[in-house]
Design an enzyme around this catalytic site. Structure first.
Site, short mmCIF file in Angstrom:
data_model
loop_
_atom_site.label_atom_id
_atom_site.label_comp_id
_atom_site.label_asym_id
_atom_site.label_seq_id
_atom_site.Cartn_x
_atom_site.Cartn_y
_atom_site.Cartn_z
N GLY A 199 -22.45 -0.04 -13.86
CA GLY A 199 -22.15 1.05 -12.92
C GLY A 199 -23.34 1.92 -12.59
N GLY A 239 -26.08 0.79 -10.88
CA GLY A 239 -26.78 0.33 -9.67
C GLY A 239 -27.94 -0.61 -9.92
N SER A 240 -27.90 -1.33 -11.04
CA SER A 240 -29.05 -2.18 -11.37
C SER A 240 -29.35 -3.23 -10.30
CB SER A 240 -28.83 -2.79 -12.75
OG SER A 240 -28.81 -4.16 -12.72
N ASP A 244 -24.38 2.42 -2.94
CA ASP A 244 -25.42 2.14 -3.94
C ASP A 244 -26.78 1.94 -3.28
OD1 ASP A 244 -23.38 2.12 -5.81
OD2 ASP A 244 -24.13 0.34 -6.85
O1 PMV Z 1 -21.72 -1.23 -8.59
P1 PMV Z 1 -21.06 -0.10 -9.31
O2 PMV Z 1 -20.36 -0.49 -10.54
O3 PMV Z 1 -22.00 1.05 -9.46
O4 PMV Z 1 -19.87 0.43 -8.37
C1 PMV Z 1 -20.06 0.79 -7.06
C2 PMV Z 1 -19.02 1.73 -6.59
C3 PMV Z 1 -17.73 1.13 -6.03
O5 PMV Z 1 -17.17 2.18 -5.25
C4 PMV Z 1 -16.77 0.76 -7.14
C5 PMV Z 1 -17.95 -0.07 -5.15
C6 PMV Z 1 -18.65 0.21 -3.84
O6 PMV Z 1 -19.08 -0.75 -3.19
O7 PMV Z 1 -18.75 1.38 -3.42
#
Ligand code: PMV
Length: 311
Positions: free
Chosen positions: A100, A102-103, A147
């Site tokens: 979560g 953003g790697s 992201d």
């Molecule tokens: O990739 P993550 O785990 O940081 O999640 C991104 C955030 C979400 O809202 C769950 C997905 C998105 O595309 O916005």
């Protein structure tokens, strides 16, 4: 040698709901970075290396689902010419993967910047973000775009996914935010969680639309509280956002346990950040309470902690 880096990110308000057009707020985590290095050597191949993962391949031999190769090919397309033989592209990252933070988007942005320099392209942050979005689509299926935006802009953003163009407004909180980021140590694939939320939304549209609306309202209220420097309100809103994410079924026993421990130790608020079902929790702290919250999170079983300041 060309080097480029990009930060990790946290979502302060509105994950998941942002995929469905509700507003969300995200901030870069500048201390945790992905790095791409381009070097020229000998040989007929373009080499792709990820030393942290013990992986090396060539662009010609890379599989279709190799994100590094996809990014290299995207940049060849953008430049209108191939990468030169003998080039080696190496990536490393301090950002935990599938957590979560953003790697994937950070690695994409770092590689796009490094190869953009290599091709002597002038890339605006909007274009870097748009190119990274193409790579995000490989990882996620239906990414909102938050992201790649927050990571390419490297500033806190208010983001709304919409047509014909996303609404993107950078902001600075009136008072800096002090965040403790606690890793559950559990990896979770965004694509799986986002897909599961979609299935539940399809089965229970009214209920999920109401949850997404609530998250959107919390993001708007969070933005106002950040602009007013009302950190106590920001913390309360984070707690409420976490409760909505629990309703969405994207929290987990570990995340709930860490959130409870952070609050009990004096955090102003705590919520999961990102896709959920693992990954990281963010806790808003003040200077005097920070050490106690860190101790509380470690005692509650956090695999590791990171610190991040926003603004
Ligand atoms: O990739 P993550 O785990 O940081 O999640 C991104 C955030 C979400 O809202 C769950 C997905 C998105 O595309 O916005």
């Amino acid at each position: 040698m060309i080097t480029a880096t990009a930060p990790g990110k946290v979502i302060l308000f509105g994950e998941h709901a942002v995929v469905y057009g509700r507003p969300a707020l995200a901030a870069p985590v500048t201390q945790l970075r992905a790095r791409a290095v381009v070097e020229m050597g000998d040989g007929p191949e373009v080499r792709l290396v990820a030393p942290d993962l013990g992986r090396a391949t060539t662009l010609a031999a890379a599989r279709a689902d190799n994100a590094l190769a996809a990014t290299a090919r995207l940049m060849e397309q953008r430049a209108g010419r191939p990468l030169p033989p003998g080039l080696s592209l190496s990536v490393s990252s301090a950002i935990p993967i599938a957590s979560g933070l953003g790697s994937g988007a950070a690695i994409a942005v770092a590689v796009i910047r490094a190869l953009g320099d290599c091709f002597q392209l002038e890339l605006s942050r909007e274009e870097v973000s748009a190119l990274a979005y193409e790579i995000e689509r490989l990882h996620h299926g239906t990414p909102s775009g938050i992201d790649n935006t927050v990571i390419a802009f490297e500033q806190p953003v208010y983001f709304v996914r919409q047509q014909p163009a996303n609404r993107i407004e950078t902001f600075r909180p009136a008072r800096p935010l002090r965040l403790v980021i606690a890793d559950t140590g559990v990896r979770s694939a965004t694509k799986v969680v986002v897909g599961d939320v979609r299935r539940r939304w399809e089965a229970e549209r009214d209920r999920f639309e109401a949850i997404f609306d609530a998250c959107g309202r919390l993001a708007e209220a969070g933005r106002a509280a950040l602009a007013a420097g009302d950190l106590a309100a920001v913390g309360r809103l984070m707690d409420e956002n976490h409760a909505q994410l629990v309703e969405m079924t994207v929290s987990s026993a570990d995340l709930d346990h860490l959130a409870g421990a952070a609050r009990a130790a004096g955090a102003l608020g705590a919520k999961l950040s990102g896709a959920g079902r693992g990954g990281n929790l963010i806790a808003l702290v003040d200077e005097s309470g920070e050490a106690a919250v860190c101790d509380g999170l470690m005692a509650a079983g956090a695999a590791r902690l990171f610190r991040s300041d926003v603004g």
